[in-house]
Design an enzyme around this catalytic site. Structure first.
Site, PDB file in Angstrom:
ATOM      1  N   ASP A 407     -17.830 -11.525-126.720  1.00 51.03           N
ATOM      2  CA  ASP A 407     -17.525 -11.431-125.298  1.00 51.03           C
ATOM      3  C   ASP A 407     -16.467 -12.484-124.969  1.00 51.03           C
ATOM      4  O   ASP A 407     -16.235 -13.402-125.760  1.00 51.03           O
ATOM      5  CB  ASP A 407     -18.807 -11.656-124.490  1.00 51.03           C
ATOM      6  CG  ASP A 407     -18.579 -11.553-122.995  1.00 51.03           C
ATOM      7  OD1 ASP A 407     -17.776 -10.692-122.587  1.00 51.03           O
ATOM      8  OD2 ASP A 407     -19.187 -12.320-122.244  1.00 51.03           O
ATOM      9  N   GLU A 504      -6.581 -17.693-107.422  1.00 52.57           N
ATOM     10  CA  GLU A 504      -6.133 -17.855-106.049  1.00 52.57           C
ATOM     11  C   GLU A 504      -6.660 -19.151-105.455  1.00 52.57           C
ATOM     12  O   GLU A 504      -5.942 -19.874-104.774  1.00 52.57           O
ATOM     13  CB  GLU A 504      -6.604 -16.659-105.217  1.00 52.57           C
ATOM     14  CG  GLU A 504      -5.894 -15.363-105.521  1.00 52.57           C
ATOM     15  CD  GLU A 504      -4.567 -15.270-104.778  1.00 52.57           C
ATOM     16  OE1 GLU A 504      -4.484 -14.510-103.815  1.00 52.57           O
ATOM     17  OE2 GLU A 504      -3.625 -15.981-105.165  1.00 52.57           O
ATOM     18  N   THR A 681     -14.651  -7.163-123.775  1.00 54.87           N
ATOM     19  CA  THR A 681     -14.841  -7.777-122.473  1.00 54.87           C
ATOM     20  C   THR A 681     -14.754  -6.735-121.371  1.00 54.87           C
ATOM     21  O   THR A 681     -14.108  -5.693-121.529  1.00 54.87           O
ATOM     22  CB  THR A 681     -13.788  -8.879-122.230  1.00 54.87           C
ATOM     23  OG1 THR A 681     -13.950  -9.415-120.922  1.00 54.87           O
ATOM     24  CG2 THR A 681     -12.379  -8.324-122.372  1.00 54.87           C
TER      25      THR A 681
END
Length: 1313
Positions: A407, A504, A681
């Protein structure tokens, strides 16, 4: 909201809406049952109780026995025990084998039970989690396991969703609900769900929720994580539902105070549980190989017993004819005597597969597992966690792993984004030389809004910002404060940012620390505090990000009246839109390459000023594009592209997606050990690609294959296969190229869907679903097309093959497509699978196991990795931040990914080497001892008379020759741990089965045969002419074998310690001790038949001739062994030179420059191209996501106090206001009660207005008339609690209740239809 189907066409039955859910109706759901088997029926609607454990009280014993008897050795021992219980053929008591077998079963059962107890504890903890469920107009605290289909559940911020829920209402505007799905798909960014408008408006109190009688008709429970189809029937109206209305079990509620949902699926019917596979019995390659060897040995013993029985039958005829006077003792016929003798020989030779072998193997597996637990080098101090082996039967398999499926989120990375560096106007700030850590005095004390957690600091840059020396620097930080989709609320007079992605938030926080603080936003404005001065910018347009544009732009009018366009995005799309390319731009490109080498996620910032006339012309074009009913997204992309030209470059940001410690070094070492690492993933392609480069899984010179290239290669391969009928098709004709493969979950779905379709059907579908590309991107793809063309030429076919016609037998094409795809992927040095569901992860692992026949290992840390961990041969759970589901389902637990290197290369290789040596030597010593019994049969008339003393046979496998072998299986080392890590290629011997295979096994058998022949026949020759008796003969042969085996063990052991010396001395000492006891006079006097060898060793060893024979036997055996070792050493020193094809780094005949269109991406990788989902700008521009301050409403319609069971006695049900009057226009207002106690109380008020509010009044006139002054509209804030108890309301626009529109509609004028 769009939905992505998972094999929709394959599961048509599950897409039929036959699952009926009635709200608040328990009686309805309990009456439904479904037929399972014969007359047995089971409830259709399951409870929310889950069970991932393997055993329970009733099935533990039968299931454990069933698993035990899947080993052929146990069946073999069971047959021998049954034969031993028959007196006529028994040569040994039946309990001598039955007791060890029971001990072996108990040891294995306890081991499995201990592992399963941990799963029971995990299940109990999950099932007993608290949750608030609606019961009789009140929300009461209950446990997860008490949740039923049709219940209404209340969830708070940071709560985990207990079941699959239909979102009814939330305290956010328009009943939005933000969820974090990192435990489901691995994505760290937030996703938003939205309730239906009707439930948002109507279900405004717990009393109304209790009277809610809606019916949901939806699809049956299935495993498709991104697909849901259904409808809500309520008040004689039907409302459609999709995945955007569904909260999946395992999601975490974020940035939402309270939300309410209707339970649709519970327990094992939830989508995440449908993706969690069942627990399977995992067996190692050596274990499976032992099954074959046991069958082969048993067959050999049966044949040998048959041969000896034939010899006995011929011999007994001659015996009866010569000795007719004793025929009275032979009452049975010759056939019956031979039949019984066959079984007697089989029992006598059954010790060729000794029970001690399997009992000792269990202790060896246990010991090697404990060494993993005790390894201090795999202890992670920050978390106080160490490695742990939860499965003690897979230690040797750790040394044979060929594929690792990992993962990404939480396994390779830490889920932490940090603002690392930036480049402004061609100058780099925050480099390693300039980086400064401040411990006491923060350099941002002058900024009251600074975030102390941000470590980025540059003294020169801070000086320039504070003194406003450079306009480019000001615009750089201003862009970061304006161009984003972050929401803000205030807490303790400090802004608290709520971002859709950590990227962000890191960028806006960096601007905040440098004095450009994002304070608030409205539908049309954004407020920024710039160096202490508050400035309000009017937002004219927001051009949202998507995977094609790879950029975001905001068009604003500043307080001075100028219009500016701020753009940030991937460097590949920003640099080509610049006004000019001067020295600064060239320097920035070099900086981008340097940042990429450091695996930082780069982002280019640019802006330009726009004249009023140019803006009005563009606004008209934009308005026309928003009115289109077809191809609206395409038209908007073109309009956006028109204005996003001639930009001025400001600089570059560099964000670090922190990897776990030493991940690149670990992956490089594993690749050197010939272990292929695949990353599976649920995150986006660009994120996975960037992490692939960061952890050195991908290299700059790799040819990266994607969906279209893979399909084209497989099509060409199929054509070649069709032309070569009768030959086995494979991909060996492909050139050896340094390749990597990147595929998505959708592509995997198409691959599996195509198994039931014609080959050309999938190709047409792909061509029809091609997304629009910008002209520059199409031109950039030309070098990539040329490189693929060269690849196809190397395949020997043209670039445009003729599609294969429909096949008569579809199964042939299905098997071919799966096999060839896996074979192509296995030829790649790296494979990255993105946007994968948990079931797809397991499917990939299963395909590799099926077609490659290799040992696979899966590693992950979340619930979305459980199915993959269960499917792989070895499952490793990481102690991450996503819960303990992966750990409870794993075979091994690690604190960090980098410890996987030591687990495999050190412990895995040692365990494989030790177990292999143990098995080889055990077979050798068993044959060396027991084959003398066969040779003795030729001398005793082919009777089943044993050669050795019975106690010697019993103690041989327990003490005499076992202790050195046990040391070999527990402590043997060919090289040290440091050398194993420094020479990872040594690991390849386990992958190739070099230490234990048919050849090694046959060599051990042959060596044992030679040893037994020397010991027996040399002794037999020496006994001729001498008066040696039977017992002395047995003692000489036994002692010769014991000493020969001991010397062989001494020569085999490479790692000598005090324990090794002690094991050899203890082995020989045990022989002296037990022999003197079993041959003593007092035991003979007690039981002469049980202890018949009275002083046999003493009598034999006191004769010099016997000592000389023993010395001769041992010497000959040692010389033979040394001769074999010298021959093997000479072969290693002078190996045969084999010409092997070395994989080429480049394609033959192709220039080195063009690497598809991905060459630029490999050098410069943008972080924003994968920061968050598209659609947040749409929520902002339509006011769906916003709250506005307003006067306190006169009528409170929605209050949701959620009392606990203890609070119910003192709290009253919410009071509902009257319905709104006719003819008035409702305006929904969200209110937060400042006087809330335990839970935050939110309210939504409906007030009647005869006309629209001034700030929302819009006309259809020109853009200049439609614009509203930014100063006349007050800025909007998230509501906050004040000490005075005053309420801040947030009035929602009508557009807040509308549907979520398609991508590209973000900037539709509010006057447009």
């Amino acid at each position: 909201m769009g939905t992505t189907g998972f094999c929709e066409e394959k599961e048509d039955d599950s897409t039929v809406c036959t699952w009926e859910v009635r709200a608040n109706n328990h009686a309805f759901h309990t009456t439904f049952t479904e037929k399972r088997f014969l007359c047995w029926r089971k409830k259709k609607y399951k409870t929310n109780k889950i069970r991932t454990a393997k055993y329970n009280f009733f099935n533990f014993l039968p299931l454990s026995l069933f698993e035990q008897f899947q080993r052929l050795s146990n069946l073999y021992f069971l047959i021998i025990i049954i034969l031993q219980s028959i007196p006529e053929i028994s040569t040994l008591p039946w309990f001598t084998l039955f007791a060890p077998m029971v001990c072996l079963f108990i040891i294995r059962a306890i081991r499995d039970l201990v592992d399963d107890i941990g799963r029971h504890r995990s299940d109990r903890a999950i099932n007993n989690r608290p949750c608030q469920i609606l019961r009789k107009n009140r929300f009461k605290w209950k446990k997860w396991k008490n949740i039923c289909v049709g219940d209404v559940v209340c969830l708070k911020k940071d709560s985990i969703v207990p079941a699959d829920l239909l979102l009814l209402v939330s305290t956010e505007p328009s009943s939005l609900c933000y969820v974090e799905t990192v435990d489901i798909d691995g994505e760290t960014n937030l996703k938003f769900k939205q309730a239906l408008t009707v439930t948002h408006q109507e279900l405004t109190s717990s009393r109304k929720m209790a009277s809610f009688q809606g019916t949901v008709m939806c699809e049956e429970p299935n495993s498709r994580m991104h697909h849901f189809v259904g409808s809500l029937e309520w008040n004689n109206k039907t409302y459609s539902l999709d995945i955007g209305n569904l909260l999946l079990r395992g999601c975490k509620i974020r940035n939402v105070e309270t939300c309410y949902g209707l339970v649709i699926y519970t327990g094992v019917d939830t989508k995440i549980m449908k993706n969690c596979g069942e627990i399977h019995l995992k067996r190692t390659k050596i274990d499976l190989f032992m099954n074959k060897l046991v069958a082969m040995i048993f067959l050999s013993l049966a044949i040998l017993s048959l041969v000896l029985t034939l010899g006995f039958s011929f011999n007994i005829k001659d015996f009866k004819w010569k000795h007719h006077y004793v025929s009275a003792k032979h009452l049975r016929s010759e056939i019956m005597e031979s039949f019984l003798m066959f079984w007697g020989f089989l029992i006598l030779l059954s010790t060729m597969i000794p029970m001690a072998l399997f009992i000792m193997a269990e202790f060896i597996y246990l010991g090697n597992s404990l060494f993993i637990d005790w390894d201090i080098q795999m202890y992670y101090e920050p978390r106080d966690a160490a490695a742990k082996a939860r499965n003690t039967s897979l230690a040797d398999q750790l040394g044979q792993v060929q594929y690792i499926f990992s993962d990404k989120t939480g396994t390779l990375t830490q889920n932490i984004m940090t603002f690392k560096k930036c480049c402004i106007n061609g100058r780099v700030y925050g480099s390693d030389e300039e980086k400064k850590t401040y411990s006491q005095d923060s350099p941002f004390l002058w900024n009251e809004f600074a975030d102390g957690k941000l470590l980025f600091y540059d003294k020169k840059l801070l000086h320039m910002v504070r003194h406003k020396q450079d306009r480019v620097v000001q615009e750089f930080w201003r862009l970061l404060a304006i161009c984003h989709t972050v929401m803000v609320q205030e807490e303790n007079n400090q802004p608290l940012y709520q971002a859709a992605s950590p990227d962000e938030e890191a960028l806006v926080t960096a601007a905040r620390n440098f004095g450009y603080v994002f304070r608030s936003r409205t539908q049309d404005t954004i407020t920024v505090m710039e160096m202490g001065e508050e400035r309000v910018y009017q937002v004219l347009a927001m051009m949202d990000f998507n995977s094609v544009r790879k950029r975001m732009s905001v068009l604003v009018r500043n307080p001075e009246g100028s219009i500016c366009l701020y753009t940030k995005g991937a460097d590949t799309v920003i640099l080509e839109r610049l006004h000019k390319k001067g020295e600064m731009e060239v320097t920035t490109e070099e900086v981008l390459a340097a940042f990429a080498e450091q695996t930082l996620r780069t982002l280019c910032l640019a802006y330009k000023e726009i004249g009023q006339d140019d803006y009005e012309e563009w606004e008209n074009q934009h308005h026309e594009a928003t009115l289109l009913l077809q191809n609206r997204a395409h038209a908007l992309h073109q309009v956006y592209d028109k204005i996003e030209q001639n930009l001025q470059l400001l600089g570059v940001t560099a964000i670090e997606d922190k990897l776990q410690d030493h991940v690149p070094e670990a992956i490089t070492c594993l690749k050197t050990a010939n272990i292929k690492v695949w990353v599976l993933t649920g995150d986006k392609r660009e994120t996975a690609l960037n992490i692939g480069f960061a952890c050195q899984l991908l290299e700059e010179n790799m040819l990266i294959l994607e969906d279209k290239e893979i399909n084209r290669i497989l099509e060409i391969y199929w054509e070649n296969h069709q032309r070569q009928q009768g030959t086995k098709g494979n991909l060996k004709f492909m050139p050896q190229v340094n390749m990597a493969m990147i595929i998505t979950g959708d592509f995997l779905d198409q691959m599996m869907f195509s198994l039931h379709q014609k080959p050309q059907a999938m190709t047409k579908e792909e061509e029809g679903n091609e997304v629009w590309q910008e002209p520059r991107q199409m031109r950039k793809n030309l070098p990539g097309a040329r490189r693929i063309s060269h690849l196809f030429q190397n395949l020997g076919t043209s670039q445009d093959p003729v599609f294969t016609k429909a096949l008569d037998i579809h199964e042939t094409f299905e098997m071919w497509r799966e096999r060839s795809f896996v074979e192509l992927a296995s030829r790649c040095q790296a494979v990255i699978c993105c946007r994968m569901t948990p079931k797809q992860k397991a499917l990939v692992v299963g395909l590799v196991k099926k077609y490659q026949q290799v040992v696979t290992l899966a590693i992950g840390d979340g619930a979305n990795d459980v199915n993959m961990i269960k499917t792989a041969d070895i499952g490793v759970g990481l102690m991450g931040q996503e819960g303990m589901q992966a750990v409870q389902s794993s075979d091994y637990v690690l604190p960090q990914f980098c410890y996987l290197q030591r687990l495999l290369l050190v412990h895995g290789r040692w365990s494989y080497m030790r177990v292999s040596k143990f098995l080889n030597f055990f077979f050798y010593k068993t044959v060396a001892c027991m084959m003398a019994q066969i040779w003795f049969s030729f001398c005793n008339g082919f009777t089943a008379q044993p050669l050795y003393e019975g106690w010697f046979l019993a103690f041989t496998n327990m003490f005499y020759t076992t202790i050195p072998v046990l040391y070999m299986g527990l402590f043997e080392q060919d090289v040290s741990a440091e050398q194993s890590l420094n020479m990872p290629k040594l690991y390849m011997m386990g992958q190739k089965d070099e230490l234990f295979n048919y050849g090694i096994f046959l060599k051990a058998i042959a060596h044992g045969l030679v040893t037994s022949m020397i010991n027996f026949f040399i002794t037999l020759l020496a006994s001729r002419g001498s008066l040696i008796d039977y017992q002395s003969f047995a003692v000489v042969v036994a002692l010769s074998g014991l000493l020969s085996i001991t010397i062989e063990a001494i020569l085999n052991i490479k790692y000598w310690t005090i324990l090794c010396v002690a094991s050899v001395l203890l082995s020989l000492g045990s022989y002296v001790l037990f022999t003197s006891l079993t041959q003593s006079f007092w035991l003979y006097k007690i039981a002469p038949q049980t202890f018949p060898f009275l002083y046999a060793d003493y009598n034999a060893l006191t004769q010099p001739s016997s000592l000389l024979v023993i010395l001769l036997n041992v010497t000959l055996n040692t010389l033979f062994d040394l001769t074999i070792r010298v021959i093997q050493l000479l072969r290693q020193l002078h190996p045969k030179v084999k010409e092997e094809e070395v994989p080429s780094e480049e394609l033959p005949g192709v220039e080195a420059m063009p690497y598809l269109a991905r060459e630029s991406r490999a050098r410069r990788r943008s972080s924003y191209a994968f920061s968050h989902h598209e659609g947040y700008a749409d929520l902002i521009t339509h006011g769906t996501i916003l709250r506005r301050p307003h006067e306190v409403p006169s009528e409170v319609l929605y209050e949701s106090p959620i009392p606990s069971e203890e609070e119910e006695t003192s709290s009253n049900p919410p009071v509902l206001s009257s319905e709104p009057q006719r003819g008035s226009r409702p305006s929904v207002t969200a209110v937060r009660d400042s006087g809330s106690s335990v839970f935050s109380r939110w309210s939504i008020a409906v007030r009647r207005t005869s006309a629209p509010a001034p700030e929302s009044r819009e006309t259809a006139g020109p853009a200049s008339k439609r614009r509203v002054s930014a100063r006349r509209r007050p800025p909007l804030h998230y509501p906050r609690t004040e000490a005075t108890g005053r309420r801040r309301a947030a009035t929602l626009d009508r557009g807040a209740l509308s549907r979520t529109r398609a991508p590209g509609e973000a900037d539709m004028p509010r006057g447009a239809p």
